[in-house]
Design a protein around this motif. Sequence first.
Motif, short mmCIF file in Angstrom:
data_model
loop_
_atom_site.label_atom_id
_atom_site.label_comp_id
_atom_site.label_asym_id
_atom_site.label_seq_id
_atom_site.Cartn_x
_atom_site.Cartn_y
_atom_site.Cartn_z
N VAL A 182 0.73 -1.17 0.05
CA VAL A 182 0.03 0.10 -0.01
C VAL A 182 0.89 1.13 -0.04
CG1 VAL A 182 -1.63 1.43 1.13
CG2 VAL A 182 -1.76 -1.00 1.25
N ASP A 188 1.11 5.09 -5.13
CA ASP A 188 0.69 4.16 -3.79
C ASP A 188 0.00 3.25 -4.45
OD1 ASP A 188 -1.53 5.34 -3.95
OD2 ASP A 188 -1.01 6.66 -1.96
N GLY A 189 -0.35 2.26 -3.46
CA GLY A 189 -1.25 1.02 -3.62
C GLY A 189 -2.59 1.51 -4.17
N TYR A 190 -3.15 2.75 -3.56
CA TYR A 190 -4.45 2.96 -3.90
C TYR A 190 -4.41 3.61 -5.39
CZ TYR A 190 -4.77 3.71 1.10
OH TYR A 190 -4.55 3.37 2.61
N VAL A 209 -3.38 -7.29 -1.57
CA VAL A 209 -2.82 -6.23 -1.01
C VAL A 209 -1.98 -7.12 -0.16
CG1 VAL A 209 -3.17 -4.44 0.63
CG2 VAL A 209 -4.87 -4.92 -1.24
N SER A 211 0.07 -5.77 3.65
CA SER A 211 0.11 -4.83 4.58
C SER A 211 0.29 -5.49 5.96
CB SER A 211 -1.37 -4.08 4.60
OG SER A 211 -1.48 -3.06 5.41
N ARG A 218 -6.76 0.91 5.83
CA ARG A 218 -6.13 0.81 4.55
C ARG A 218 -6.50 -0.27 3.58
NH1 ARG A 218 -0.20 3.51 5.93
NH2 ARG A 218 -1.01 5.43 6.54
N MET A 222 -8.43 -0.45 0.11
CA MET A 222 -8.05 -1.11 -1.20
C MET A 222 -9.09 -2.15 -1.56
SD MET A 222 -4.99 -0.16 -2.08
CE MET A 222 -4.22 -1.56 -2.85
N TYR A 230 -6.24 -9.94 0.65
CA TYR A 230 -5.07 -9.25 1.47
C TYR A 230 -4.30 -10.24 2.14
CZ TYR A 230 -8.20 -9.23 5.51
OH TYR A 230 -9.20 -9.57 6.62
#
Length: 460
Positions: A182, A188-190, A209, A211, A218, A222, A230
């Motif tokens: 992220v 960034d990841g977004y 994701v 993280s 966050r 995502m 994730y």
Amino acid sequence: MNRQRILIVDDSPTMRKVIILQLSTLDVEILVANDGRLHGFDMVSNHPVDLVVTDVDMPQMDGITLCKKLQADPKTDAIPIVIQSSFDSELNIEKGFNAGASAYISKKELTTSLVGTVRSLLRKSSINRTRRVMVVDDSAMIRKIVGQGLEKKGFQVITAENGKAALALIDSNLPHLILSDVNMPEMDGYAFCRAVHEDSGLSDIPFVVMSVRQEMSRVRRMLSLGAEAYLFKPFNIDELVILIEKLLSDQYHLLLMEKERLSNERKLVLSSIASLATALEARDAYTPPGHSAEVARIVSQMGLLAGLDEEKVNRLRKSISGELHDIGKIGVKDAVLLKPGRLTEEEFEAIKQHPVTGANILRPIDSFSDIIEVVQHHHEHFDDKGYPNGLKGEAIPFWARMIAVADTYNALTSDRPYRKGMTAEKALQIIKEASGTQLCPDCVDLFFKCTDRWGRHQGP
């Protein structure tokens, strides 16, 4: 293509025969070993295999120890292992999976479970070897550890230090799954996840994701942007591989279902259009019964003789390029289409629009995109005096050039309202004379090779 190889390790000749008999229904090469150490492990080390089926209770080296040794060796740790045993308590099963087995089968369930289990593991292993995973993280250490771990499990890996670098790589290295951090500089990841899911060519790629556990808010964000799953850092590679295989397997089944849906949809559309073509031939005074099917048959023989892909030849024959090349005549007025005598120049101009009409009928159907140009250009002449676009030479699609030859032959040898059909011999002479002007010389040569096979005077 080389067959996949399976190694059977069992000290019982009877059990080896039973397992070989079970696996004989699969298209695989089978190797055998009668113990874990002297033959099993050494054989895998010297003769790469795609899967191992091993007993537990064996002399020299038991199946659990063999499994552990294979999993500990970087050269063999990606090989799926099926343990089959009479010891099927929960404790024994747990020991097998802890040793690294991919499946554990009780011997009393061997005849019902082995083939399905092996087939599934081989398919999954084969898929892994062709699947590319993109690892995106600003930490070089994480990229290295995760990348090497996935490569050991058989995956292809590409890495990038942030979303911007990843997007630059995607065009030339399209991944089957994206694993992304992220917090990254530049993009960034977004932003990366949003960019992937806003691109229609990338939006189907599973996005995972990475993280730390403290960043759950966050992760939720995502997921709202389209991420499928994730993992919290730190995680082990086995945990990651299980998740990746699950996501890729789900995606594979979805793609199969979509392919089946499109295939069924295509069959329904083809059936409807074929009915139109049949009705069209029935009302068209200029088109003899069975003309379209005969043209399709001749063209498919020419295509195979030219060494074209058999699957595509059959697909085009069954679909439109041959059987329905004249579907556009549905748009010609009855007064012109059904006229018993010769056409006036104006009436012929109306007839000349049928390739364009046919292409327009098919254009809204995405699955027919590769054959629309064949329908549109099958009346083009090699010397650019054809219609509707006046294309010349090799600018005319090859399939359309072949159809032109087959169409001409069938038209010449068929009865028309204003004349009797010619003999095959006379039609062949006319086609020979038209080579290089109306007809493509290469396609005429192909056609004559076909007639040599038929018997030059008997016709197709």
